[in-house]
Motif scaffolding. Structure first.
Motif, PDB file in Angstrom:
ATOM      1  N   ARG A   1       6.743 -26.338  92.941  1.00 35.46           N
ATOM      2  CA  ARG A   1       7.194 -27.554  93.608  1.00 35.46           C
ATOM      3  C   ARG A   1       8.575 -27.998  93.117  1.00 35.46           C
ATOM      4  N   THR A   2       9.139 -27.292  92.119  1.00 37.27           N
ATOM      5  CA  THR A   2      10.503 -27.594  91.687  1.00 37.27           C
ATOM      6  C   THR A   2      11.542 -26.940  92.589  1.00 37.27           C
TER       7      THR A   2
ATOM      8  N   GLU B   1       0.898 -34.184  87.902  1.00 37.75           N
ATOM      9  CA  GLU B   1       2.268 -34.685  87.982  1.00 37.75           C
ATOM     10  C   GLU B   1       2.293 -36.214  88.010  1.00 37.75           C
TER      11      GLU B   1
ATOM     12  N   ARG C   1      -0.776 -32.245  91.988  1.00 34.79           N
ATOM     13  CA  ARG C   1      -0.832 -30.910  91.384  1.00 34.79           C
ATOM     14  C   ARG C   1      -0.971 -30.999  89.869  1.00 34.79           C
TER      15      ARG C   1
ATOM     16  N   ASP D   1       4.685 -23.285  83.481  1.00 36.70           N
ATOM     17  CA  ASP D   1       5.462 -23.964  84.527  1.00 36.70           C
ATOM     18  C   ASP D   1       6.729 -24.600  83.954  1.00 36.70           C
TER      19      ASP D   1
ATOM     20  N   GLY E   1       3.058 -35.446  92.808  1.00 42.54           N
ATOM     21  CA  GLY E   1       1.810 -35.368  93.550  1.00 42.54           C
ATOM     22  C   GLY E   1       0.643 -35.050  92.636  1.00 42.54           C
TER      23      GLY E   1
ATOM     24  N   GLU F   1      11.152 -21.320  91.218  1.00 45.62           N
ATOM     25  CA  GLU F   1      11.357 -22.566  90.508  1.00 45.62           C
ATOM     26  C   GLU F   1      12.832 -22.971  90.546  1.00 45.62           C
TER      27      GLU F   1
ATOM     28  N   THR G   1       8.301 -32.934  89.443  1.00 41.41           N
ATOM     29  CA  THR G   1       7.589 -31.811  90.052  1.00 41.41           C
ATOM     30  C   THR G   1       7.413 -30.688  89.045  1.00 41.41           C
ATOM     31  N   SER G   2       6.546 -29.759  89.378  1.00 44.17           N
ATOM     32  CA  SER G   2       6.218 -28.685  88.446  1.00 44.17           C
ATOM     33  C   SER G   2       6.067 -27.360  89.190  1.00 44.17           C
TER      34      SER G   2
ATOM     35  N   TRP H   1      14.337 -28.773  95.675  1.00 43.80           N
ATOM     36  CA  TRP H   1      14.292 -30.047  94.985  1.00 43.80           C
ATOM     37  C   TRP H   1      13.938 -31.171  95.946  1.00 43.80           C
TER      38      TRP H   1
ATOM     39  N   HIS I   1      10.937 -32.789  96.100  1.00 40.24           N
ATOM     40  CA  HIS I   1       9.513 -33.092  96.230  1.00 40.24           C
ATOM     41  C   HIS I   1       9.190 -34.288  95.350  1.00 40.24           C
TER      42      HIS I   1
END
Length: 443
Positions: free
Chosen positions: A271-272, A242, A282, A288, A280, A414, A267-268, A275, A277
């Motif tokens: 982690r989406t 990311e 990842r 995804d 990072g 997601e 984010t992906s 909301w 985030h």
């Protein structure tokens, strides 16, 4: 325009920043001011964009501040917020640093007289700006890091300068608007009998209506952002982190003379949801969703703020992924369709697209917000967050807004984030955003 005119502010060629060679040609390698690069100018020319007339843009902004001062019967406004300083003077110096180390200030009198206090030994950075009548070296920093236990004494010295400027500009008018100030400064002004008024409200209303040059600057910034986002899309492959993908936006913005990114929201996959985030380490996996919010302060300091959600990989998105995207898209497009001059902010809230119940708890913080040098007034809230009396105003031509949605259920795997940046016109609105949505999610 009011009776104040930028014609009273003449460019002094002895102050530097002419950007000319002895033969009169432009010397792009010796420009006094920061700004777009040759790469950006070439791309904008290829897109048929018109760049802003900076002298006219600066004059329009200063005139709007003067109008607000006279309308509210303020003798002047004192700004410490770096974006208000930029708006009032177009002076730029360490914006991020001075957001948490308030070392710079600008005073604008109701007659248009402008005084800038810059960080120590930085006055040379703004001598090319013709609307600044006076630059004072240091003196506006009375926060603890620079003033220590003498912060009150230093603040009183600064307040004495403000008192002198008010008496010169306003006579008996002691009403001074201030956007934000350290506690020692407020106490020092109170001690002098200066009536401190809400400068942030005043500046937000001044900034709300964009002139033609601000709109042209915004178009250029958005174009730069869209080019950067296209390069992000090219780099999106399973296995990329990311943060690595997010860094593309920063690099391409800076390469074109852009300035900074306000957040780091990319984010992906899981982690989406929920909301907010931040990007990072990842590594993105095939299948995804990848969602991001640009929040990019680009060339000319104008914010380009739109959101997209992409599908990663060569497969086909799931029905759930497509459903989330479809609801977010409908939400944004339906709410955008309401935009036209004269519509009240309350009416926008009341008539807005209704989120399905499962997405209400994780709704975005606003349905719409103003945009300019950054996120600005107004904030159009969801019914659940409505504050009676907070924003009893209406849309006007020249306002620029972002219309957005986050769609993700509590406990869902997601979520989808979408956002468009628009201009309110005389008859409706213009969508300023030209970044495509992911065809895999909307086909």
């Amino acid at each position: 325009m009011s009776s104040f005119s930028i014609a009273n502010h003449k460019i002094d060629p002895t102050r530097g920043g002419t950007g000319l060679k002895p033969d009169g040609s432009v010397d792009d390698n010796d420009r006094a001011e920061i700004g777009p690069t040759d790469v950006a100018f070439a791309e904008w020319a290829a897109l048929g964009l018109t760049t802003p007339n900076l002298e006219r843009m600066r004059g329009t902004r200063l005139d709007r501040i003067v109008q607000q001062l006279r309308q509210r019967d303020y003798a002047g406004v004192l700004c410490f917020d770096p974006l208000n300083i930029r708006y009032a003077s177009d002076s730029s110096n360490m914006h991020i640093w001075t957001m948490h180390n308030p070392s710079r200030a600008v005073f604008i009198a109701a007659d248009g007289h402008v005084v800038l206090w810059d960080f120590h030994r930085c006055s040379h950075l703004s001598t090319h700006l013709p609307l600044i009548n006076e630059i004072r070296d240091g003196g506006a920093g009375f926060y603890y890091f620079v003033a220590g236990d003498e912060e009150q004494a230093i603040a009183e010295g600064f307040a004495a300068q403000i008192d002198e400027l008010l008496r010169r500009a306003g006579g008996s008018n002691r009403r001074l608007a201030i956007d934000k100030i350290e506690i020692p400064g407020l106490r020092a002004l109170d001690k002098l009998g200066i009536e401190v008024c809400n400068g942030m409200q005043m500046m937000e209303h001044a900034r709300a209506i964009k002139g033609v040059d601000e709109i042209n600057a915004m178009r250029c910034s958005l174009a730069t952002c869209e080019i950067a986002v296209a390069k992000m899309r090219e780099r999106l492959r399973p296995g990329i982190a990311e943060t690595e993908l997010w860094s593309v936006l920063h690099a391409e913005n800076i390469a074109r003379g852009g300035e900074w990114i306000e957040t780091r929201i990319l984010t992906s996959g899981p982690r989406t949801n929920p909301w907010m985030h931040e990007a990072g380490p990842r590594r993105i996996v095939s299948g995804d969703l990848v969602a991001f919010d640009t929040d990019m302060v680009g060339p000319y300091g104008m914010c380009a703020d739109f959101s997209r959600t992409w599908y990663c990989g060569d497969g086909r998105p799931t029905e759930e992924q497509r459903k989330l995207h479809a609801i977010a898209y409908e939400h944004v497009m339906t709410n955008m369709a309401m935009l036209k001059p004269g519509v009240s902010f309350t009416e926008l809230m009341e008539r807005s697209h209704k989120l399905p119940p499962e997405f209400v708890d994780q709704r975005y913080g606003v349905m719409m917000h103003g945009i300019g040098l950054c996120d600005e007034y107004p904030a159009i809230l969801y019914p659940e967050d409505f504050i009676p009396g907070a924003f009893d105003y209406s849309l006007q031509p020249g306002m620029t807004l972002c219309v957005e949605a986050y769609i993700g259920a509590v406990g869902g795997r997601e979520g989808v984030k979408l956002e468009e940046q628009v201009l309110i016109t005389e008859s409706g609105f213009e969508n300023l955003t030209n970044c495509p949505f992911d065809p895999a999610l909307i086909s």
